[in-house]
Design a protein around this motif. Structure first.
Motif, mmCIF file in Angstrom:
data_model
loop_
_atom_site.group_PDB
_atom_site.id
_atom_site.type_symbol
_atom_site.label_atom_id
_atom_site.label_comp_id
_atom_site.label_asym_id
_atom_site.label_seq_id
_atom_site.Cartn_x
_atom_site.Cartn_y
_atom_site.Cartn_z
ATOM 1 N N LEU A 66 0.841 -1.201 0.000
ATOM 2 C CA LEU A 66 0.000 0.000 0.000
ATOM 3 C C LEU A 66 0.878 1.254 0.000
ATOM 4 O O LEU A 66 2.090 1.185 0.202
ATOM 5 C CB LEU A 66 -0.911 -0.007 1.231
ATOM 6 N N ARG A 67 0.223 2.398 -0.180
ATOM 7 C CA ARG A 67 0.956 3.668 -0.082
ATOM 8 C C ARG A 67 1.311 3.989 1.366
ATOM 9 O O ARG A 67 2.189 4.798 1.633
ATOM 10 C CB ARG A 67 0.095 4.816 -0.623
ATOM 11 N N SER A 68 0.602 3.349 2.268
ATOM 12 C CA SER A 68 0.621 3.800 3.663
ATOM 13 C C SER A 68 1.718 3.194 4.533
ATOM 14 O O SER A 68 1.737 3.426 5.737
ATOM 15 C CB SER A 68 -0.745 3.497 4.292
ATOM 16 N N ILE A 107 4.003 3.247 -5.004
ATOM 17 C CA ILE A 107 3.028 3.990 -5.815
ATOM 18 C C ILE A 107 3.597 4.021 -7.227
ATOM 19 O O ILE A 107 4.809 3.882 -7.403
ATOM 20 C CB ILE A 107 2.835 5.423 -5.242
ATOM 21 N N HIS A 143 1.693 11.668 -1.875
ATOM 22 C CA HIS A 143 0.633 10.709 -1.536
ATOM 23 C C HIS A 143 1.127 9.674 -0.531
ATOM 24 O O HIS A 143 0.420 9.309 0.401
ATOM 25 C CB HIS A 143 0.149 9.973 -2.797
ATOM 26 N N GLU A 155 1.338 11.366 2.864
ATOM 27 C CA GLU A 155 0.008 11.589 3.458
ATOM 28 C C GLU A 155 -0.590 10.298 3.986
ATOM 29 O O GLU A 155 -1.133 10.246 5.085
ATOM 30 C CB GLU A 155 -0.932 12.200 2.419
ATOM 31 N N GLU A 156 -0.511 9.247 3.178
ATOM 32 C CA GLU A 156 -1.133 7.978 3.586
ATOM 33 C C GLU A 156 -0.347 7.303 4.705
ATOM 34 O O GLU A 156 -0.920 6.627 5.554
ATOM 35 C CB GLU A 156 -1.243 7.025 2.388
ATOM 36 N N LYS A 162 -0.455 8.941 8.905
ATOM 37 C CA LYS A 162 -1.688 9.125 9.682
ATOM 38 C C LYS A 162 -1.481 8.903 11.178
ATOM 39 O O LYS A 162 -2.173 9.504 11.977
ATOM 40 C CB LYS A 162 -2.801 8.267 9.104
#
Lengths: 354, 354
Positions: B155-157, B224, B236, B239-240, B243
């Motif tokens: 994932l991006r996160s 990404i 992105h 940001e991800e 959190k």
């Protein structure tokens, strides 16, 4: 929430818009492992999946100046739910790709999305991803996923000789509605004087027959949604069903379900009016279900009709035939000629690609 | 096959076109229970599924008069495969929705589809459905499905403080290629005299990094694909990933991978040229992979780079930070200002929605 007044979509940008949509989507439904906000969505999946997509384009499928954005958002999802319904599926997830003109008002985009999400909530569909881009004309491309309500979905290919042919709802209303809207644009018709609003609603905001599709899933031998018009869509069933034994269809003109407003607009029997008959037989976008079923299912189907509070009309019969053709019969069982019937295999030399 | 000469798409109609595409698609792959030719596709599915869609629109993403249709068809699928690659997925199925201008030549449509199917065969992707409609401008909406190559997709996160930042391939080529094409349209540049064809190829026919994505799936913490440009896409990830603990990124300008043709076009060090630096940092559509990984993975990543015969460059570092920001440093580790960096959270007031 950002105050709307005079804001345009370009003021918040692509990512601003994506975050805005994301904040409106209920998150955390089980089955969604990653939703909006990554390169791809990631969902759990078990068994089998139904997948469909539809493209709606300004000036082809809708008139942007007349179609309220909320209703356009509703319609964009509904027409895809109709495809899932036609397979007897339970809709689950959706992706939305939108091309917005550069000067789109934020308020317009918000209302469009609100309409989309309204229908999503009504049918328990979750938005899991999509794409946003600039475009000269507004265009909407929606992909919807669902699961078959029963062990197998209903395909177009299952029509058998002896099957009854049925349709839900009424025919031709959406295309008549669209004609009237175009007349209102050229000044031929004043919509404020116009009382047959159900015709307009049918074009603006069709109701996908999801419940009916689920109920009919165990009974229908073949099914399709009416997006291209009765003759064309029945043609698809004949073509797909006739790969081993060729089948034809007989359609009883006097049994075709026609709405009160449609009849009133044509002041009399629409079947005597060539334009009216064309709309009923070949008008698109009704998003009703067309299906075939064994004759022994008649009482069950009429029971469903009562339960759903939705007319379901028996309009014809599948027969063995030399070719995949639709034969129209009047109330005395005489063959009726119709200009659209001369085409075999339903090519569309005289139609636009839609 | 119908003889092409002078035939337009409207001569064979929507259903003629659908049948034409259908006849070119290899049928019967296991997992497809019903493909093209019904209201929805029906596939078997087990475990979990990755889903992505992208919209490509004439005059926004491509110039129709210049972009050869076969390459446009290739690109339409490739950019979606790139999204699957960025999740470390193995692509499987695709749907294609196309809006064609009414006067499209059949030959044009055929070549577009041929390019699409070429890439589909290269990556073992099967076309299972879609939609065809009229449109004033050509538009292509593709949806692709895949399965995670490993237990979990990337994932991006997942970026963590201390992670290295890496990119595959080179940066800025596609957007420079697009600029040059636009110059050729206004007569500023004669493409027949132009020798840096790799820049044009990168715009016309990007190569999705599917194999790299699969290999990196067990090593990358976040990933990404570079569709919006390095700063925006790294944004992105920040940001991800930020959190819980906010993270920032430091990017080493002298480590950014720049192609030979890009350097030659700018005759010298592109980093000294403001326009060149903007293309490298903010040019979109490179469709390379941007990922972060632990420092202990460096030798493994360089081994992958050799195996894939694809440059993979370490361009920066993730750190704890007060806000999600990208800091640029020159070869002496001095901070470098760049106009695009003044935006927090990467809104795009000055950009078009793309």
């Amino acid at each position: 929430m950002i105050e709307h007044k005079n804001l345009k979509l370009r003021d918040i940008g692509e990512f601003g818009w994506i975050n805005r949509v994301r904040s409106r989507v209920l998150q955390g439904r089980s089955g969604i492992l990653a939703g909006i906000g990554d390169d791809s969505a990631w969902i759990k999946s078990q068994g089998s999946l139904l997948i469909t997509c539809d493209l709606l384009i300004e000036n082809v499928h809708f008139l942007k100046d007349i179609h309220p954005p909320r209703l356009l958002g509703r319609k964009a999802l509904s027409v895809n739910l109709s495809d899932i319904a036609a397979m007897s599926g339970i809709p689950q997830y959706a992706l939305v790709a939108i091309g917005f003109p550069q000067d789109t008002e934020l308020e317009y985009a918000d209302e469009l999305m609100e309409g989309f999400l309204e229908v999503a909530v009504e049918h328990k569909v979750e938005l899991i991803g999509g794409d946003t881009t600039a475009s000269e004309k507004l265009c909407l491309s929606i992909t919807v996923f669902g699961k078959p309500a029963h062990k197998k979905p209903v395909l177009r290919s299952g029509a058998k000789p002896g099957d009854d042919i049925w349709v839900t709802g009424t025919l031709g209303d959406a295309s008549l509605g669209f004609e009237l809207l175009k007349k209102s644009q050229t000044g031929e018709l004043d919509l404020s004087d116009f009382h047959h609003s159900s015709l307009l609603v049918k074009h603006f905001d069709p109701d996908p027959r999801v419940e009916a599709g689920i109920m009919l899933g165990k009974i229908a031998n073949s099914m399709i949604d009416l997006s291209d018009g009765l003759i064309s869509d029945l043609g698809h069933i004949l073509e797909e069903s006739g790969k081993k034994t060729t089948v034809k269809a007989e359609v009883y003109l006097d049994k075709l379900p026609i709405s009160k407003d449609f009849k009133e607009y044509f002041k009399g029997n629409p079947l005597d009016d060539e334009n009216a008959l064309s709309l009923v037989l070949t008008g698109g976008e009704d998003y009703e279900l067309l299906f075939t079923a064994k004759q022994s299912s008649r009482s069950k189907i009429l029971e469903f009709s009562r339960k759903l509070d939705l007319p379901i009309s028996r309009v014809g019969r599948i027969k063995k035939g030399k070719k995949a053709e639709v034969i129209l019969r009047d109330e005395k069982a005489r063959k009726v000629k119709h200009p659209r019937l001369k085409f075999e295999h339903f090519p569309s030399q005289e139609r636009q690609i839609t």
